[in-house]
Motif scaffolding. Structure first.
Motif, short mmCIF file in Angstrom:
data_model
loop_
_atom_site.label_atom_id
_atom_site.label_comp_id
_atom_site.label_asym_id
_atom_site.label_seq_id
_atom_site.Cartn_x
_atom_site.Cartn_y
_atom_site.Cartn_z
N THR A 99 0.82 -1.21 0.00
CA THR A 99 0.00 0.00 0.00
C THR A 99 0.86 1.27 0.00
O THR A 99 1.78 1.40 0.81
N CYS A 100 0.54 2.20 -0.91
CA CYS A 100 1.31 3.44 -0.99
C CYS A 100 0.79 4.43 0.06
O CYS A 100 -0.33 4.28 0.57
N PRO A 101 1.57 5.45 0.42
CA PRO A 101 1.14 6.42 1.44
C PRO A 101 -0.18 7.11 1.08
O PRO A 101 -1.00 7.36 1.97
N ALA A 102 -0.41 7.40 -0.20
CA ALA A 102 -1.63 8.11 -0.59
C ALA A 102 -2.86 7.24 -0.31
O ALA A 102 -3.87 7.73 0.19
N CYS A 103 -2.78 5.95 -0.63
CA CYS A 103 -3.91 5.06 -0.38
C CYS A 103 -4.13 4.86 1.12
O CYS A 103 -5.26 4.84 1.60
N LEU A 104 -3.03 4.75 1.87
CA LEU A 104 -3.17 4.56 3.32
C LEU A 104 -3.85 5.79 3.94
O LEU A 104 -4.74 5.66 4.78
N ALA A 120 -8.37 -0.93 -0.80
CA ALA A 120 -8.00 0.25 -1.57
C ALA A 120 -6.64 0.03 -2.23
O ALA A 120 -5.76 -0.60 -1.65
N ASN A 121 -6.49 0.52 -3.43
CA ASN A 121 -5.21 0.44 -4.14
C ASN A 121 -5.22 1.46 -5.25
O ASN A 121 -6.24 2.11 -5.49
N CYS A 122 -4.09 1.62 -5.93
CA CYS A 122 -4.05 2.57 -7.04
C CYS A 122 -2.99 2.10 -8.03
O CYS A 122 -2.47 0.99 -7.92
N THR A 123 -2.66 2.98 -8.99
CA THR A 123 -1.68 2.60 -10.00
C THR A 123 -0.30 2.35 -9.39
O THR A 123 0.51 1.64 -9.96
N ASN A 124 -0.05 2.93 -8.22
CA ASN A 124 1.27 2.77 -7.60
C ASN A 124 1.33 1.68 -6.55
O ASN A 124 2.37 1.47 -5.93
N CYS A 125 0.22 1.00 -6.30
CA CYS A 125 0.24 -0.03 -5.27
C CYS A 125 -0.87 -1.05 -5.49
O CYS A 125 -1.73 -0.86 -6.34
N GLY A 126 -0.83 -2.11 -4.69
CA GLY A 126 -1.91 -3.09 -4.75
C GLY A 126 -1.48 -4.42 -5.34
O GLY A 126 -0.32 -4.61 -5.69
N ASP A 162 -6.26 10.94 -13.18
CA ASP A 162 -6.51 10.36 -11.85
C ASP A 162 -5.42 9.35 -11.47
O ASP A 162 -4.88 8.65 -12.31
N ARG A 163 -5.14 9.30 -10.17
CA ARG A 163 -4.16 8.35 -9.63
C ARG A 163 -4.58 6.91 -9.89
O ARG A 163 -3.78 5.98 -9.79
N ARG A 164 -5.85 6.70 -10.20
CA ARG A 164 -6.33 5.33 -10.41
C ARG A 164 -6.67 5.05 -11.87
O ARG A 164 -7.35 4.08 -12.17
ZN LIG Z 1 -1.90 3.43 -3.80
#
Ligand SMILES: [Zn+2]
Ligand SMILES: [Zn+2]
Length: 765
Positions: A99-104, A120-126, A162-164
């Motif tokens: 998990t990235c800091p933004a999602c946390l 929760a997740n995004c392009t940078n994590c998950g 968007d981040r996602r």
């Molecule tokens: Zn994320």
């Protein structure tokens, strides 16, 4: 563009960059990577390339960019095109990312629509590797295909700003997976956040909870409670092997262990591995978590689910693989009810299917850099790049700590850790991983590489597979595979001196090797030196009882007089008649095979110094010896470049080959060993003397490049001492990093050796 370029936000990055530079064209994913067509002014094109080289998306790893001129179309605008799935599958499947800091921050924000949402997740994590079912990597080819995006998620998914944007596992409480708490019989006790709270309550009450995570189930319990830990050990049938811990953040890790900058980077990295760290004397965990170990294995939460759970409990939890002893980790909740029956008091599960199992990786900082001991989450299935195009070769690994390797083009893909092939479940997992890899990369192997040992389950499987498909099966000597793996990982040429030290591997002369100096590369090797052989009294029984090896060595040092050395625990612990039987074994050689194994020499010395007489798991005595040595290391000069003992002798025979003779060293240790002398100090001297021996052998052989590989180089002290000695003497030293030095790296070496062998086969020599 080839490399890790899908599932990392590459296309939106390209889209934004093209728009910013007013470039026209399009971008799309295909089966080999990312394809971009750009049209615009020279300066803008150069600027685009510069941004790509200097500031690509954080998770991307670009291996190669091929550029070709194309006709000018004058079509305006820049678009993202649908994926293309024709051609050779060389794209990298990405590992799961913590998990990235933004999602946390979102998950912890009461005003956010994903507040307390565990997926929760995004392009940078998950999740990535654990949800991919096919390539190219798009939502329909993941286990998230079952969840239809809600309007808000769809808007995020389709907005390049968007981040996602195109985050394939995108989910929210309205449309994504959810938690449930189950009783051991599968009754639903609670749903959603209530389920998480129920799990936290159970942990607080001392229960064992099975938690479905990223790549499989963990068994968790309160790490502060000796009773809870004892219950978990009893149910899992894991007597003494250390258990890993999960803590909420780096600050919580610091309360338990010494965390350096290097280990913090590893601990808090996107791979979120278990990191072995020196434990603090005041660490608030039960003593049965890691009995007698100077280190604790700590990891941080890898998903919002784990972050939320650890924030609820506010105490460190044991987080060990959800399995019985060495079986593969359970991944499906229905299967878990059966396989973990009697082990867990509560199951915290969810409805996102896992496409495959992936364990926690285990890492340690050695010689100033992270080294993997178990390669799984965060690293699998990233490939090792190789210099030339290879035929498709499957390397099945050895027997312990198995992982498989598959070459496709100029990459060798390494599977996640499978484990020891000792149970039907482990064999199933092994065959599943092999089938999975072939399907994912849509390839049929042209050859199968396996260990020289005919009895390994992996060898039997490889031969059967090769016969069924009419393929060559290539037998690769165990330590040769280690050397080839170390060279490949370091992208280095041979010939190099491979110091390949481990527990057991069948040698080309039919004896058990394990303290080898092999000069060569993937195309072949010469055994230029080895440890002086000794006997394993009772064969395999000696692996579980280091005292048998100690006795064999004492018999060589002292003759029959060894049997009367009541002052030594390794002798005293045998009855008179047992000693007589063992002495007969040693003199006749019956049921007492010879070995040159360095791992077994560690066992023998651990026994001789009274540190460990029996091992309940592979490597236990050697670990205890290393731990003892570390204790004394403060008393001697740390990282000392000068020999401590200098007691090991290199014997050169007439043909130029050498034997590293342990006799003077062991006589020295025996002479100094007495109740008044610290066994820690002697253990430290043993390590230092072996490092001297390695340096002496390297000087004798004279090859400028030395590779340290094999399970013994999981030992931090031995590795650091040997590397320092060798470097001081002017050698270039190759160590492992992202490929384990233990048998987890064997598959890679097998593939490279087999590729060389096939060349000769095709040339007819
Ligand atoms: Zn994320
Ligand atoms: Zn949604």
């Amino acid at each position: 563009m080839r490399g890790a370029v899908q599932g990392v936000g590459f296309r939106p990055f390209v889209w934004r960059l093209a728009h910013a530079l007013s470039l026209a064209g399009w971008v799309r994913n295909d089966i080999a990577g990312v394809f971009i067509e750009l049209e615009g002014e020279d300066g803008a094109l150069r600027e685009f390339r510069r941004a790509l080289d200097e500031a690509p998306p954080p998770l991307a790893r670009i291996r190669e960019i091929l550029e070709n001129p194309a006709p000018v179309t004058k079509e305006p605008g820049f678009t993202i095109r649908p994926s293309e799935d024709a051609g050779a599958r060389t794209v990298l499947v990405l590992p799961d990312v913590a998990t990235c800091p933004a999602c946390l921050a979102e998950v912890l924000d009461p005003k956010d629509r994903r507040h307390l949402y565990p997926f929760a997740n995004c392009t940078n994590c998950g999740p990535r590797f654990t949800i991919v079912t096919d390539l190219p990597y798009d939502r329909p080819a993941t286990t998230m295909a079952a969840f239809t995006l809600c309007g808000e998620c769809r808007a995020e998914y389709e907005d390049p700003r968007d981040r996602r944007f195109h985050a394939q596992p995108i989910a929210c409480p309205a449309c994504g997976p959810h938690l449930e708490a189950w009783s051991p019989s599968g009754d639903v006790l609670a749903r959603r956040h209530e389920a998480l709270l129920a799990a936290a309550d159970a942990l607080r009450a001392g229960a064992v909870v099975a938690v479905k995570g990223l790549g499989g189930f963990h068994l968790m319990c309160d790490a502060r409670s000796a009773d809870a830990v004892a219950a978990l050990r009893r149910r899992k049938r894991r007597e003494e092997k250390p258990l890993a811990l999960m803590v909420r953040d780096v600050a919580a890790a610091r309360a338990l262990a010494e965390v350096t900058d290097e280990s913090e980077a590893l601990l808090a990295g996107p791979e979120a591995p278990i990191v072995l760290l020196p434990r603090r004397a005041d660490a608030g965990v039960a003593s049965n978590v890691a009995p007698g170990r100077p280190e604790l294995g700590l990891m941080l939460p890898a998903t919002p689910l784990h972050h939320l759970l650890l924030r609820e409990t506010r105490f460190p939890v044991v987080a060990t693989s959800g399995n019985r002893s060495e079986e593969p980790i359970a991944t499906d909740e229905r299967e878990a009810l059966v396989r973990l029956a009697g082990m867990a008091d509560l199951f915290l599960v969810h409805d996102r299917a896992l496409a495959r199992h992936v364990d926690d990786s285990v890492a340690r900082v050695v010689a100033g850099a992270p080294r993997l001991l178990r390669r799984a989450r965060g690293w699998a299935p990233l490939p090792v790049p190789v210099r030339e195009e290879l035929p498709v070769i499957l390397g099945v690994g050895a027997h312990m700590k198995t992982a498989v390797a598959l070459s496709v083009g100029r990459q060798v893909f390494l599977s996640q850790h499978v484990g020891d092939l000792e149970t039907p479940e482990a064999l199933d997992a092994f065959e599943r991983v092999i089938a999975d890899f072939q399907r994912l990369y849509a390839v049929e192997p042209a050859a199968v590489a396996h260990d020289l040992h005919p009895g390994y389950a992996s060898t039997v499987f490889a031969k059967k597979l090769a016969e069924a498909r009419g393929l060559p099966a290539v037998a690769v000597q165990h330590h040769h595979a280690h050397l080839a793996a170390c060279l490949a990982e370091n992208e280095a040429d041979g010939p190099a001196l491979g110091v390949t030290w481990d527990g057991t591997g069948l040698g080309t002369d039919g004896t058990i090797w394990g303290g080898e100096f092999l000069l060569g590369d993937a195309s072949g090797f010469t055994r230029v030196a080895h440890l002086r052989p000794f006997r394993l009294l009772g064969g395999d029984a000696a692996v579980k009882e280091p005292r048998r090896i100690a006795l064999a060595i004492l018999l060589e040092l002292l003759g029959e007089g060894a049997l009367g050395r009541e002052d030594l625990e390794c002798v005293r612990s045998f009855s008179r008649s047992e000693r007589e039987v063992l002495a007969k074994m040693a003199s006749s050689g019956l049921n007492a095979p010879v070995t040159t194994s360095a791992g077994r020499l560690f066992d023998a010395v651990a026994s001789l110094l009274g540190i460990a007489q029996k091992s309940s798991f592979e490597g236990q005595s050697a670990m205890a010896l290393e731990a003892a040595a570390f204790e004394a290391w403060g008393e001697v000069a740390p990282g000392a470049a000068q020999p401590l003992a200098g007691q090991i002798r290199l014997v050169i025979s007439s043909d130029g080959s050498a034997i590293l003779d342990w006799e003077p060293l062991l006589s020295y240790l025996l002479g100094k060993s007495s109740p008044g002398v610290s066994s820690s100090l002697l253990a430290a001297e043993f390590h230092a003397a072996l490092a001297d021996g390695i340096a002496a052998a390297a000087a004798h052989v004279g090859a400028p490049r030395v590779a340290l590989t094999g399970g013994c180089f999981q030992n931090k002290l031995l590795t650091e001492l040997a590397a320092a000695r060798l470097r001081a003497a002017g050698f270039e030293v190759l160590l492992h990093g992202a490929v384990p030095p233990n048998d987890g790296g064997i598959g890679l070496g097998q593939v490279l050796v087999a590729a060389e062998r096939l060349k000769h086969l095709h040339r007819g020599d």
